[in-house]
Design an enzyme around this catalytic site. Sequence first.
Site, PDB file in Angstrom:
ATOM      1  N   HIS A   1      -7.696   7.373  61.615  1.00 55.73           N
ATOM      2  CA  HIS A   1      -6.550   8.068  62.198  1.00 55.73           C
ATOM      3  C   HIS A   1      -7.076   9.283  62.951  1.00 55.73           C
ATOM      4  CE1 HIS A   1      -2.888  10.590  62.242  1.00 55.73           C
ATOM      5  NE2 HIS A   1      -2.192   9.503  61.969  1.00 55.73           N
TER       6      HIS A   1
ATOM      7  N   ASP B   1      -9.755   9.995  53.520  1.00 56.53           N
ATOM      8  CA  ASP B   1      -8.372  10.120  53.983  1.00 56.53           C
ATOM      9  C   ASP B   1      -7.558   9.098  53.196  1.00 56.53           C
ATOM     10  OD1 ASP B   1      -5.924   9.807  55.223  1.00 56.53           O
ATOM     11  OD2 ASP B   1      -6.723   9.649  57.251  1.00 56.53           O
TER      12      ASP B   1
ATOM     13  N   GLN C   1      -2.921   6.510  53.361  1.00 54.95           N
ATOM     14  CA  GLN C   1      -2.444   5.143  53.209  1.00 54.95           C
ATOM     15  C   GLN C   1      -2.993   4.479  51.950  1.00 54.95           C
ATOM     16  OE1 GLN C   1      -0.161   3.899  55.195  1.00 54.95           O
ATOM     17  NE2 GLN C   1      -0.206   5.500  56.747  1.00 54.95           N
TER      18      GLN C   1
ATOM     19  N   LYS D   1       4.166   9.652  52.299  1.00 58.92           N
ATOM     20  CA  LYS D   1       3.643   8.288  52.196  1.00 58.92           C
ATOM     21  C   LYS D   1       3.814   7.725  50.778  1.00 58.92           C
ATOM     22  CE  LYS D   1       1.630   8.841  56.331  1.00 58.92           C
ATOM     23  NZ  LYS D   1       2.155   8.260  57.568  1.00 58.92           N
TER      24      LYS D   1
ATOM     25  N   CYS E   1      -1.710   6.630  66.345  1.00 64.55           N
ATOM     26  CA  CYS E   1      -2.715   7.694  66.163  1.00 64.55           C
ATOM     27  C   CYS E   1      -4.060   7.098  65.774  1.00 64.55           C
ATOM     28  CB  CYS E   1      -2.263   8.720  65.135  1.00 64.55           C
ATOM     29  SG  CYS E   1      -0.819   9.677  65.651  1.00 64.55           S
TER      30      CYS E   1
END
Length: 422
Positions: A138, A215, A218, A241, A380
Amino acid sequence: MSEYAAVVNTSVSHEAPLNVAQLRQEFPILSREINGRPLVYLDNAATCQKPEVVLRAQDHFLRHSNANIHRGLHTLSQEATDAFEHARRQLQQLINAPSEREIIFTRGTTEAINLVAQSWGRSQLQAGDEILVSMMEHHANIVPWQMLAEEKGLTLKVIPVDEQGVLDMAAYQALLSDRTRLVAVAHVSNALGTVNPVHEITRLAKTVDAVVLIDGAQGVPHVAVDVQQIGADFYALSGHKIYGPTGMGVLYGREALLEAMPPWQGGGEMIDQVSFEKTTYAGLPHKFEAGTPAIAEGVAMGRAAQWLMETGVERIGAWEHQLTRYATDQLKSTLPDIRIIGEAPGKAGVISFVLPHAHAQDIGLLIDQLGVAIRTGHHCAMPVLHHFGVNATARASFAAYNTKEEVDFFVESLVKVREMLA
């Protein structure tokens, strides 16, 4: 016992499959109609909907305990502080962090990554050092490192992916060197659904003494996360999320690293003593939490973390895998010329696709008229889409409350859209 002092229940059996019909009743927005049709919400990788318990937690705080935290001796301030710090412990439990001192509240994953770049990166990296990121990142895990590299003369290297969207681990291992200081990768790709082998990525990075940032925006909604088992130094996530509110997130960092890092933002809350001659800083986690946070949202994010643990991330992930396989089969059999971007084995609940002679934006606008919400654009993640030779895709992404009936309606609607665009 106040609702904020309740012990998080992580003993719920996760063996039984989700009762999706019952679970859907917890989400008020799912009863909406869009353009006269029942809402089919398939934009969960952008943001999830919120269960009633999360909505009530935020509302209850604002109605009954609203006050600023940490600074007041009055009852409301004490209640607000207790609720906010309880949320911190809920997030600690969600990812099994060793200490609540290692849970830093941020505005989301983007701010968490920028915090690491500006505090750890600016203080620890120097010209000639190398940062490795993957092609599927991302923008939030690309741009901060580009900015830092330009400022300090660093080298940014990219780990490639194959045609299925799988990270090339042999190439990754070859890129590691004694100049590698940081490896920053997504746990799960928001554009492809690829679930990266973060344990192995971390293990290999440690052979060259590199720091690892994951990251997890997700990752946490779809995969059970244990930061101690992963072994990464930093792990970032976003509240919205995980069925919580926008505007709140978490940076987990190893305590020793956080202790050595300078503050990023200055102001109230992050200080110990202030004078015009010298300022000393608060201890963890408050050193990195300048100013008044989004308190009600933080309380609600904690409740979302508890809901996720009670519901069972493993059960959610298993159901989403079923939906993803089912939707993939239905799409390919119904629309033989569809091109799905990213077909890694075991991928999370994301299907990015293109149709010949149909612009992604047109697909999104027309399918919305039928009550189906999907995402269109570059997500993104421009570099990885360009790798696959496209500038934009349409993306359907699944959550715990989606059903096979919704998948069927989505596919039927996509056929109608295709006919409109023919």
